[in-house]
Design a protein around this motif. Sequence first.
Motif: not given
Length: 234
Positions: A100-119
Motif C-alpha cells: 500500500n504505497p499510500v502509507l508513508v513512513v516519516k521517521g521516529g525514535l528508538l530508545d530516545g534516539a531519532p530515526l529517519s525513514s531509511d534507518e
Amino acid sequence: MARPDKAAAVAELADEFRASNAVVLTEYRGLTVKQLTELRRSLGGNASYAVVKNTLTKIAAKEAGIDSLEQYLSGPSAIAFVKGDPVEAAKGLRDFAKANPVLVVKGGLLDGAPLSSDEITKLADLESREVLLAKLAGAMKASLQNAVSLFAAPLSQTARVIEALRQKAEADPSILAGGAGTPAAVAEEPAAEAEAPAEATETEAPAEAPAEGTPAAEATETEAAAEATEQNEG
C-alpha cells in the motif's frame, strides 16, 4: 475538541511516548478504515497504531521530553507506539507500505534516539529478537554438546591426559598457576677447558747418550785411551 478532552488526549499521548521504547510516525492519507485495521494487525502484538492530531501530539511530545518529532508532524498523521521488539513493528510497516504505497513512513525514535525513514527500513531488515535468541540458543547448545563429548571421553584417554599434565607440572610448576609454562633456558656454550698444568712429579725423560761421531763421543774415547796408557806404564 473541548479543553478537558484535549487535556486528556495530551496526557494519554504523553503516557504512550513514555511507555514506548520506539515510535514511528506515518502519513496515512488515502488509507481506508479496512486498511488501517489490517495495518494494526501487521504490527504484531507489541505495538499499537493511533491516528493523532498534530497540535496535540506536539504538546504531548514536549511533556514527555521529546523534541525531535515536530518536523514529522504535518499532514494526516498516525503513530505506531512500540513496547517491545521494534524489528517486528518495522517489518510490518515496511511490508504494508510495499503493498500500500499510500502509507508513508516519516521517521521516529528508538530508545530516545531519532530515526529517519531509511534507518527504520534498515531496522526492518534485521532479524527479530526471537530469531536472534534461537540462534544464540543453538550456539550455546552446540558448545554444551562439545563439552559433553569431552567429558564422555574414555577413562583411559582421560587418565593419559592427566598423567601427561602431571609430568609436565612436575617439570614446570608454573603450569599449575595457569601459565603456559616457563620458557626453556637457552643452553650456554661450554667454556673452553683450561689446559691442565704439568704435574710436578712428572719425571723428566733421561738424556740420550751422545751419538757416535759427535764431539762429546770423541772426548770420551780420548779419556779412555789416556787411562789405558797410564795403566800400562804403571
